[in-house]
Design an enzyme around this catalytic site. Structure first.
Site, PDB file in Angstrom:
ATOM      1  CB  SER A 329      -1.191  -0.029   1.254  1.00 57.75           C
ATOM      2  OG  SER A 329      -1.792  -1.267   0.985  1.00 57.75           O
ATOM      3  CG  ASP A 353     -14.638  -0.444   0.254  1.00 62.49           C
ATOM      4  OD1 ASP A 353     -14.789  -1.653  -0.192  1.00 62.49           O
ATOM      5  OD2 ASP A 353     -13.967  -0.544   1.444  1.00 62.49           O
ATOM      6  CG  HIS A 374     -12.386   1.158   4.471  1.00 64.18           C
ATOM      7  ND1 HIS A 374     -11.713   0.221   3.610  1.00 64.18           N
ATOM      8  CD2 HIS A 374     -11.643   1.327   5.520  1.00 64.18           C
ATOM      9  CE1 HIS A 374     -10.561  -0.232   4.413  1.00 64.18           C
ATOM     10  NE2 HIS A 374     -10.467   0.410   5.405  1.00 64.18           N
ATOM     11  CB  CYS A 387      -9.929   2.327   0.820  1.00 65.92           C
ATOM     12  SG  CYS A 387     -11.262   1.475  -0.053  1.00 65.92           S
TER      13      CYS A 387
END
Length: 629
Positions: A329, A353, A374, A387
């Protein structure tokens, strides 16, 4: 006397005169040859043989130069020289090598390990000098050998300079080490035309700065012109060309900061690198585990070498330069910036999401790290909460080739240009790369996981630090540099090395500002690394990452307790501070650390605290020496 007898006498006299004439001609020719040869030797080749005769009388004895020193940014010594006595063997002057070694062993202690090392060095002998038997002799050992020298042919006691690395294992991957010159080194010196400058030298840089700055650190060899007698013994010194010491190096690196980083890493394996985002100066570089470079100076024993090379922890590998890992990430800020720059996203765009993503026509779910999702996510929040679903969608819209081309501008997939040897370029995947490498087409699912820095993506901690520095400085790329200045031994003057900057990546200032706010949100309430920013007197912009090491089947949960430690996730963190005017950019990669927010981010916070405020970790002893090693 009959007529026949007279004819025989005349014939014999005629034959004799013929033979005599032939002999005279032959002798004459020989005399001419000898005269011609004498003329050639004494007149034509006069200068050459005068020089040869002079060389038989005169010997050139090389004098090795003092090696340059290496300092940190505050002039603390990282590599120094010291003098010690050695006993060395010249095999060509030793009629019975084994008997001589036995006699030496009766006079001073020679361990089995020293004998094994001697035999290995003898087998690798380059011919540049005697072969070391034992170093760092005591005064008593020197006296005993001197008293018995008359019965030890080929044995010499010499005073030599040795290298010492006071910082020990903590700086081993940065400074490196020197080692005995072997056949491969000698061949490289011949090919480069530098062999003459290494007459009398027995060591050469093998790794780290000792290797990459070898030409500067070594200096220039000197020569003593000695008159010798018929037995080759020195009679008097005729002239001297003194050696020129090697140049000294001063680094950007701070030894105290390095000690803090080493300490907070604890027993974890991995790498950490901190850069000055404006100059590219390397402020700290930690690769865990390390090794003691001092044991390589005299020639490491086979058992130690085997244990280092065969260790599953790979202590000889510089993980900052050569360790390649999925960026996970930590790529998301760059991908968010790419989405804005390509017009695929606006800062205010948001979606709900659900906790997963599916490709059209497929039932396979690409899961979010948070299974329930999320909720409503915009660009800033996608960075703050990391996310996955947001970036699955963005990656598919962007496509792997546009992703490749954009990320490449930030130095991913290629060497940074740091002044160390052996850097890995990592891997930045594309359709063309996969077809060339595997002769297979790119798959849509591979684009999805590339959006969260997994799949074929491989980066080094140094590349991640360089990428982070570009986010901090507004988009211009600076090559990382360890050496800040070089001192000439003659003048004693330090010459600064200017930063190496490349043209800035064109970035819309508003787009960059949104991404930077997202990285600030990572460290704020609701962000993945809020705990690591608690109580900070300065602002931190960061991004956590957790790189999956082994695959998990569809619908299964990651359970570290059910996996071998080496199958745990890697923990990553990138960041810079103070966010308003960055002075330091950092990348941390902890092998099998599990959680970027729980392991890597706290390590980065401790390093940032010390660099920006001088605050040491509570459980760390005072003093550089206590923090290294």
């Amino acid at each position: 006397m009959s007529l026949a007898l007279l004819k025989n006498l005349e014939r014999e006299l005629s034959n004799f005169r013929g033979r005599l004439l032939v002999a005279m001609v032959f002798v004459g020719l020989l005399a001419l040859v000898l005269l011609a040869r004498a003329y050639y030797l004494q007149v034509v080749r006069h200068d050459y043989y005068v020089e040869r005769a002079e060389n038989n009388r005169i010997s050139l004895v090389p004098t090795a130069p003092d090696r340059g020193l290496i300092y940190d940014r505050k002039d603390r010594v990282l590599a120094e020289n010291y003098s010690a006595y050695t006993v060395e063997v010249i095999p060509a002057r030793t009629p019975d090598l084994e008997a001589t070694l036995t006699e030496v062993g009766k006079l001073i202690e020679i361990t089995p390990g020293q004998l094994r090392r001697f035999r290995r060095l003898l087998a690798e002998s380059s011919g540049l000098g005697a072969t070391l038997l034992k170093s760092k002799l005591t005064d008593e050992e020197v006296a005993v050998l001197a008293a018995n020298r008359y019965r030890l042919p080929g044995i010499e006691v010499k005073a030599r300079l040795f290298r010492n690395y006071p910082a020990g294992p903590g700086m081993a991957h940065v400074v490196g080490y020197i080692g005995r010159i072997n056949d491969r080194d000698l061949q490289a010196l011949r090919e480069s035309g530098r062999e003459q400058n290494y007459r009398g030298s027995v060591h050469i840089g093998k790794t780290g700065l000792e290797q990459s700055y070898e030409a500067m650190l070594h200096g220039r060899t000197g020569f003593d012109q000695m008159e010798t007698d018929a037995n080759g013994h020195a009679v008097r010194l005729l002239s001297r060309v003194p050696p020129v010491p090697g140049k000294d190096l001063r680094l950007h690196l701070d030894l105290e900061l390095q000690a803090v980083a080493e300490h907070v890493f604890g027993d974890f394996l991995g790498g950490l690198v901190a850069l000055d985002p404006e100059t590219g100066g390397v402020l700290a570089m930690v690769s865990k585990p390390g090794f003691d470079p001092n044991q390589f100076v005299d020639g490491v024993d086979p058992e130690t070498w085997k244990s280092l090379n065969e260790s599953p922890d790979r202590p000889m590998v510089n993980r900052v330069l050569r360790g390649v890992y999925p960026p996970a990430s930590t790529l998301k800020p760059l991908l968010a910036l790419a989405g804005l720059e390509m017009g695929l996203r606006r800062a205010e765009d948001s979606f709900r999401d659900p906790g997963y993503f599916t490709l059209p026509g497929s039932s396979h779910r690409f899961r979010n790290w948070r299974r329930e999702g999320h909720g409503v996510v915009d660009l800033r929040r996608s960075i703050a909460v990391s996310c996955d679903t947001y970036y699955y969608r963005l990656a598919v819209e962007m496509g792997i080739d546009r992703m490749h081309d954009y990320l490449k501008q930030f130095g991913l997939g290629e060497r940074t240009g740091i002044d160390l040897v052996g850097e890995s370029p990592g891997l930045l995947p594309s359709r063309e790369w996969k077809m060339r490498r595997w002769n297979k087409p790119w798959l849509p699912a591979e684009t999805v996981i590339a959006g969260i820095g997994q799949g074929y993506h491989l980066t080094t901690p140094l590349q991640l630090a360089g990428m982070t520095a570009m986010l901090a400085n507004g988009g211009y790329r600076v090559e990382p540099r360890l050496v800040q200045a070089i001192r000439d031994p003659a003048s004693g003057v330090w010459t600064e090395r200017p930063p190496v900057r490349h043209a800035a990546v064109p970035i819309n200032a508003d787009h960059l500002a949104v991404v930077r706010e997202g990285m600030l949100d990572v460290m704020r309430p609701g962000g993945t690394a809020v705990a690591s920013a608690a109580g900070a007197s300065y602002t931190i912009a960061g991004k956590t990452g957790t790189a999956q090491v082994v695959g998990i089947r569809q619908g299964a949960l990651y359970d570290a307790s059910q996996l071998d430690r080496r199958h745990h996730n890697h923990a990553l963190f990138i960041g810079y501070a103070p966010a308003e005017r960055p002075r330091i950019a950092i990348a941390v990669m902890v092998e099998n650390g599990g959680s970027g927010s729980g392991v890597a981010a706290p390590i980065a916070r401790a390093v940032l605290d010390f660099y920006l405020t001088g605050k040491r970790p509570a459980n760390m002893k005072t003093g550089v020496e206590d923090g290294m090693g």
